[in-house]
Design an enzyme around this catalytic site. Structure first.
Site, mmCIF file in Angstrom:
data_model
loop_
_atom_site.group_PDB
_atom_site.id
_atom_site.type_symbol
_atom_site.label_atom_id
_atom_site.label_comp_id
_atom_site.label_asym_id
_atom_site.label_seq_id
_atom_site.Cartn_x
_atom_site.Cartn_y
_atom_site.Cartn_z
ATOM 1 N N GLY A 33 94.562 57.679 139.751
ATOM 2 C CA GLY A 33 93.492 58.937 140.820
ATOM 3 C C GLY A 33 93.329 60.411 140.395
ATOM 4 O O GLY A 33 94.253 60.695 139.535
ATOM 5 N N GLU B 178 89.731 59.546 135.111
ATOM 6 C CA GLU B 178 91.448 59.250 135.610
ATOM 7 C C GLU B 178 92.038 58.633 134.577
ATOM 8 O O GLU B 178 93.175 58.886 134.886
ATOM 9 C CB GLU B 178 90.602 60.388 137.009
ATOM 10 C CG GLU B 178 90.312 61.293 137.647
ATOM 11 C CD GLU B 178 91.524 62.358 137.069
ATOM 12 O OE1 GLU B 178 92.743 62.263 137.345
ATOM 13 O OE2 GLU B 178 91.234 63.654 136.963
ATOM 14 N N GLU C 20 94.712 58.956 132.953
ATOM 15 C CA GLU C 20 96.927 59.130 133.354
ATOM 16 C C GLU C 20 97.573 57.593 132.936
ATOM 17 O O GLU C 20 98.760 57.049 132.873
ATOM 18 C CB GLU C 20 97.004 58.707 135.341
ATOM 19 C CG GLU C 20 96.523 59.905 136.004
ATOM 20 C CD GLU C 20 96.530 60.251 136.628
ATOM 21 O OE1 GLU C 20 96.474 59.194 137.847
ATOM 22 O OE2 GLU C 20 96.165 61.137 137.149
ATOM 23 N N PRO D 260 92.596 64.584 157.861
ATOM 24 C CA PRO D 260 92.981 66.508 158.088
ATOM 25 C C PRO D 260 94.692 66.411 158.054
ATOM 26 O O PRO D 260 95.537 67.431 157.832
ATOM 27 C CB PRO D 260 92.646 66.807 159.060
ATOM 28 C CG PRO D 260 91.904 65.580 159.606
ATOM 29 C CD PRO D 260 92.230 64.613 159.031
ATOM 30 N N GLU E 72 105.168 57.502 133.874
ATOM 31 C CA GLU E 72 105.779 55.864 133.540
ATOM 32 C C GLU E 72 104.472 55.693 134.735
ATOM 33 O O GLU E 72 103.793 55.496 135.353
ATOM 34 C CB GLU E 72 106.171 55.101 134.964
ATOM 35 C CG GLU E 72 107.902 55.912 135.051
ATOM 36 C CD GLU E 72 108.871 55.261 136.168
ATOM 37 O OE1 GLU E 72 108.815 54.347 136.043
ATOM 38 O OE2 GLU E 72 110.401 55.973 136.600
#
Length: 157
Positions: free
Chosen positions: A48, A64, A68, A85, A121
């Site tokens: 992500g 993404e 990746e 948060p 990886e």
């Protein structure tokens, strides 16, 4: 650029911005989960990243995951929205962020596994092998939710 994930840490730096991001829970036809080992913190994760200005959130997922992992995906539904948060991410360039992250379920539709500058990886991992991996608690939560039968349909691509 390295990153440090602070979770429920009273000494964590204060976030200076909120970033919209996505993660994707992608399983192959054997039920194995698509996992990467991140180059910025050396932890295992579902793939992500952050949304770019000018793209839809669905395009962010597709881009993404391809960047990746080398895998092409089709986002099908939303597993959850994560904006804790107490989870702050600090980067070596001084940025400190709180993420507003949407975790999608996505189907693989093509491509070949490969690493990138963000992933050292890339593997399809059996569920029973996940426990042995060093995974941040915020990502483990998304994975747990992904294995549950919880979904919200995602229509806009």
């Amino acid at each position: 650029m390295a990153r440090t994930d602070h979770y429920n840490d009273p000494n964590a730096p204060k976030a200076t911005n909120i970033v919209v991001a996505v993660t994707a829970f992608v399983q192959d036809d054997q039920g194995r989960l698509l996992m990467i080992r991140r180059t910025d913190n050396d932890l295992y994760s579902i793939p992500g990243g952050a949304q770019d200005v000018g793209e839809t959130i669905g395009h962010t997922v597709v881009r993404e995951i391809k960047e990746e992992t080398g895998i092409d995906v089709d986002p099908t539904d939303i597993i959850g929205v994560y904006s804790d948060p107490a989870h702050v991410i600090s980067y070596t360039d001084g940025e400190v962020r709180q993420e507003f992250s949407i975790c999608f379920r996505a189907q693989p539709i093509g491509g070949e596994l490969r690493t990138s500058n963000e992933s050292s990886e890339v593997h399809w991992v059996a569920r029973e092998d996940l426990e042995a991996l060093n995974i941040h608690p915020s990502i483990r939560l998304r994975i747990e939710h992904g294995f549950e039968p919880r979904t919200t349909p995602y229509f806009a691509k």
